[in-house]
Design a protein around this motif. Structure first.
Motif, PDB file in Angstrom:
ATOM      1  N   GLU A  14       0.834  -1.205   0.000  1.00  0.00           N
ATOM      2  CA  GLU A  14       0.000   0.000   0.000  1.00  0.00           C
ATOM      3  C   GLU A  14       0.871   1.258   0.000  1.00  0.00           C
ATOM      4  OE1 GLU A  14      -3.930   1.703   2.300  1.00  0.00           O
ATOM      5  OE2 GLU A  14      -3.222  -0.321   2.711  1.00  0.00           O
ATOM      6  N   GLY A  15       1.955   1.250   0.744  1.00  0.00           N
ATOM      7  CA  GLY A  15       2.886   2.375   0.751  1.00  0.00           C
ATOM      8  C   GLY A  15       3.555   2.572  -0.593  1.00  0.00           C
ATOM      9  N   PHE A  16       3.894   1.460  -1.243  1.00  0.00           N
ATOM     10  CA  PHE A  16       4.495   1.529  -2.575  1.00  0.00           C
ATOM     11  C   PHE A  16       3.528   2.165  -3.570  1.00  0.00           C
ATOM     12  CE2 PHE A  16       4.971  -0.552  -6.761  1.00  0.00           C
ATOM     13  CZ  PHE A  16       6.177   0.021  -7.129  1.00  0.00           C
ATOM     14  N   LEU A  17       2.278   1.714  -3.558  1.00  0.00           N
ATOM     15  CA  LEU A  17       1.274   2.286  -4.464  1.00  0.00           C
ATOM     16  C   LEU A  17       1.060   3.769  -4.171  1.00  0.00           C
ATOM     17  CD1 LEU A  17      -1.315  -0.614  -4.588  1.00  0.00           C
ATOM     18  CD2 LEU A  17       0.170   0.155  -6.440  1.00  0.00           C
ATOM     19  N   PHE A  18       1.053   4.136  -2.907  1.00  0.00           N
ATOM     20  CA  PHE A  18       0.905   5.539  -2.529  1.00  0.00           C
ATOM     21  C   PHE A  18       2.056   6.367  -3.095  1.00  0.00           C
ATOM     22  CE2 PHE A  18       1.283   9.215   0.258  1.00  0.00           C
ATOM     23  CZ  PHE A  18      -0.026   9.659   0.309  1.00  0.00           C
ATOM     24  N   SER A  19       3.274   5.810  -3.063  1.00  0.00           N
ATOM     25  CA  SER A  19       4.431   6.537  -3.598  1.00  0.00           C
ATOM     26  C   SER A  19       4.344   6.740  -5.105  1.00  0.00           C
ATOM     27  CB  SER A  19       5.738   5.828  -3.232  1.00  0.00           C
ATOM     28  OG  SER A  19       5.896   4.645  -3.983  1.00  0.00           O
ATOM     29  N   LEU A  20       3.607   5.851  -5.779  1.00  0.00           N
ATOM     30  CA  LEU A  20       3.387   6.006  -7.222  1.00  0.00           C
ATOM     31  C   LEU A  20       2.277   7.011  -7.529  1.00  0.00           C
ATOM     32  CD1 LEU A  20       3.428   2.285  -8.460  1.00  0.00           C
ATOM     33  CD2 LEU A  20       5.322   3.906  -8.397  1.00  0.00           C
ATOM     34  N   GLY A  21       1.497   7.354  -6.508  1.00  0.00           N
ATOM     35  CA  GLY A  21       0.365   8.246  -6.702  1.00  0.00           C
ATOM     36  C   GLY A  21      -0.935   7.501  -6.861  1.00  0.00           C
ATOM     37  N   CYS A  22      -0.935   6.226  -6.521  1.00  0.00           N
ATOM     38  CA  CYS A  22      -2.133   5.399  -6.643  1.00  0.00           C
ATOM     39  C   CYS A  22      -2.791   5.276  -5.271  1.00  0.00           C
ATOM     40  CB  CYS A  22      -1.763   4.014  -7.183  1.00  0.00           C
ATOM     41  SG  CYS A  22      -3.187   2.946  -7.426  1.00  0.00           S
ATOM     42  N   TYR A  23      -3.777   6.134  -5.022  1.00  0.00           N
ATOM     43  CA  TYR A  23      -4.519   6.098  -3.766  1.00  0.00           C
ATOM     44  C   TYR A  23      -5.933   6.609  -4.016  1.00  0.00           C
ATOM     45  CZ  TYR A  23      -2.380  10.754  -3.869  1.00  0.00           C
ATOM     46  OH  TYR A  23      -1.926  11.982  -4.260  1.00  0.00           O
ATOM     47  N   SER A  24      -6.789   6.424  -3.043  1.00  0.00           N
ATOM     48  CA  SER A  24      -8.206   6.758  -3.174  1.00  0.00           C
ATOM     49  C   SER A  24      -8.403   8.194  -3.653  1.00  0.00           C
ATOM     50  CB  SER A  24      -8.883   6.565  -1.821  1.00  0.00           C
ATOM     51  OG  SER A  24     -10.260   6.787  -1.923  1.00  0.00           O
ATOM     52  N   GLY A  25      -9.248   8.349  -4.672  1.00  0.00           N
ATOM     53  CA  GLY A  25      -9.570   9.657  -5.220  1.00  0.00           C
ATOM     54  C   GLY A  25      -8.723  10.084  -6.406  1.00  0.00           C
ATOM     55  N   GLU A  26      -7.668   9.343  -6.702  1.00  0.00           N
ATOM     56  CA  GLU A  26      -6.774   9.698  -7.805  1.00  0.00           C
ATOM     57  C   GLU A  26      -7.227   9.053  -9.118  1.00  0.00           C
ATOM     58  OE1 GLU A  26      -3.932  11.715  -8.317  1.00  0.00           O
ATOM     59  OE2 GLU A  26      -4.793  12.510  -6.477  1.00  0.00           O
ATOM     60  N   PRO A  27      -7.086   9.764 -10.231  1.00  0.00           N
ATOM     61  CA  PRO A  27      -7.402   9.170 -11.530  1.00  0.00           C
ATOM     62  C   PRO A  27      -6.342   8.155 -11.957  1.00  0.00           C
ATOM     63  CG  PRO A  27      -6.705  11.434 -11.810  1.00  0.00           C
ATOM     64  CD  PRO A  27      -6.729  11.178 -10.340  1.00  0.00           C
ATOM     65  N   ILE A  28      -6.782   7.111 -12.634  1.00  0.00           N
ATOM     66  CA  ILE A  28      -5.890   6.086 -13.168  1.00  0.00           C
ATOM     67  C   ILE A  28      -6.454   5.653 -14.515  1.00  0.00           C
ATOM     68  CG2 ILE A  28      -7.070   4.204 -11.966  1.00  0.00           C
ATOM     69  CD1 ILE A  28      -4.289   2.895 -11.591  1.00  0.00           C
ATOM     70  N   THR A  29      -5.589   5.476 -15.487  1.00  0.00           N
ATOM     71  CA  THR A  29      -6.007   5.075 -16.831  1.00  0.00           C
ATOM     72  C   THR A  29      -5.367   3.739 -17.178  1.00  0.00           C
ATOM     73  OG1 THR A  29      -6.123   7.391 -17.518  1.00  0.00           O
ATOM     74  CG2 THR A  29      -6.063   5.744 -19.268  1.00  0.00           C
ATOM     75  N   VAL A  30      -6.187   2.809 -17.663  1.00  0.00           N
ATOM     76  CA  VAL A  30      -5.664   1.530 -18.138  1.00  0.00           C
ATOM     77  C   VAL A  30      -5.264   1.728 -19.595  1.00  0.00           C
ATOM     78  CG1 VAL A  30      -6.169  -0.886 -18.574  1.00  0.00           C
ATOM     79  CG2 VAL A  30      -7.110   0.225 -16.553  1.00  0.00           C
ATOM     80  N   ILE A  31      -3.971   1.640 -19.875  1.00  0.00           N
ATOM     81  CA  ILE A  31      -3.466   1.809 -21.237  1.00  0.00           C
ATOM     82  C   ILE A  31      -3.767   0.551 -22.048  1.00  0.00           C
ATOM     83  CG2 ILE A  31      -1.441   2.255 -22.664  1.00  0.00           C
ATOM     84  CD1 ILE A  31      -2.287   4.618 -20.841  1.00  0.00           C
ATOM     85  N   SER A  32      -3.407  -0.605 -21.490  1.00  0.00           N
ATOM     86  CA  SER A  32      -3.683  -1.872 -22.178  1.00  0.00           C
ATOM     87  C   SER A  32      -3.564  -3.031 -21.200  1.00  0.00           C
ATOM     88  CB  SER A  32      -2.720  -2.082 -23.347  1.00  0.00           C
ATOM     89  OG  SER A  32      -1.393  -2.214 -22.863  1.00  0.00           O
ATOM     90  N   HIS A  33      -4.220  -4.115 -21.555  1.00  0.00           N
ATOM     91  CA  HIS A  33      -4.085  -5.358 -20.803  1.00  0.00           C
ATOM     92  C   HIS A  33      -3.029  -6.209 -21.509  1.00  0.00           C
ATOM     93  CE1 HIS A  33      -7.930  -4.077 -19.133  1.00  0.00           C
ATOM     94  NE2 HIS A  33      -7.627  -4.865 -18.108  1.00  0.00           N
ATOM     95  N   ILE A  34      -2.132  -6.767 -20.730  1.00  0.00           N
ATOM     96  CA  ILE A  34      -1.084  -7.634 -21.266  1.00  0.00           C
ATOM     97  C   ILE A  34      -1.143  -8.962 -20.527  1.00  0.00           C
ATOM     98  CG2 ILE A  34       0.437  -5.765 -21.998  1.00  0.00           C
ATOM     99  CD1 ILE A  34       1.967  -6.107 -19.366  1.00  0.00           C
ATOM    100  N   LYS A  35      -0.454  -9.946 -21.049  1.00  0.00           N
ATOM    101  CA  LYS A  35      -0.426 -11.241 -20.389  1.00  0.00           C
ATOM    102  C   LYS A  35       0.166 -11.078 -18.989  1.00  0.00           C
ATOM    103  CE  LYS A  35       1.101 -15.966 -20.908  1.00  0.00           C
ATOM    104  NZ  LYS A  35       1.840 -16.922 -21.719  1.00  0.00           N
ATOM    105  N   GLY A  36      -0.592 -11.473 -17.991  1.00  0.00           N
ATOM    106  CA  GLY A  36      -0.116 -11.403 -16.618  1.00  0.00           C
ATOM    107  C   GLY A  36      -0.379 -10.079 -15.925  1.00  0.00           C
TER     108      GLY A  36
END
Length: 70
Positions: A25-47
């Motif tokens: 959770e701390g790692f994701l927070f450091s990337l800017g991935c936390y509640s209320g933040e926008p995130i875009t799925v560019i593409s799905h890849i294997k795995g």
């Protein structure tokens, strides 16, 4: 819905991160991935998928994608 189920090219808002792992959770927070933040799925890849968070792109695995609620 979670990131593994998201449509490619769509922007979503992170609602929750369902993990008991505080380090992850701390790692994701450091990337800017936390509640209320926008995130875009560019593409799905294997795995996993490629996502864009705050103008940066990251590859995340399927388990992590399932833990991120949108």
């Amino acid at each position: 819905m979670n990131l593994a189920e998201a449509m490619d090219g769509e922007e979503y808002i992170v609602k929750d991160i369902a993990t008991e792992d505080e380090e992850l959770e701390g790692f994701l927070f450091s990337l800017g991935c936390y509640s209320g933040e926008p995130i875009t799925v560019i593409s799905h890849i294997k795995g996993g998928c490629v996502v864009s968070i705050k103008d940066a792109r990251y590859n995340i695995d399927t388990d992590l994608a399932r833990a991120i609620s949108i």
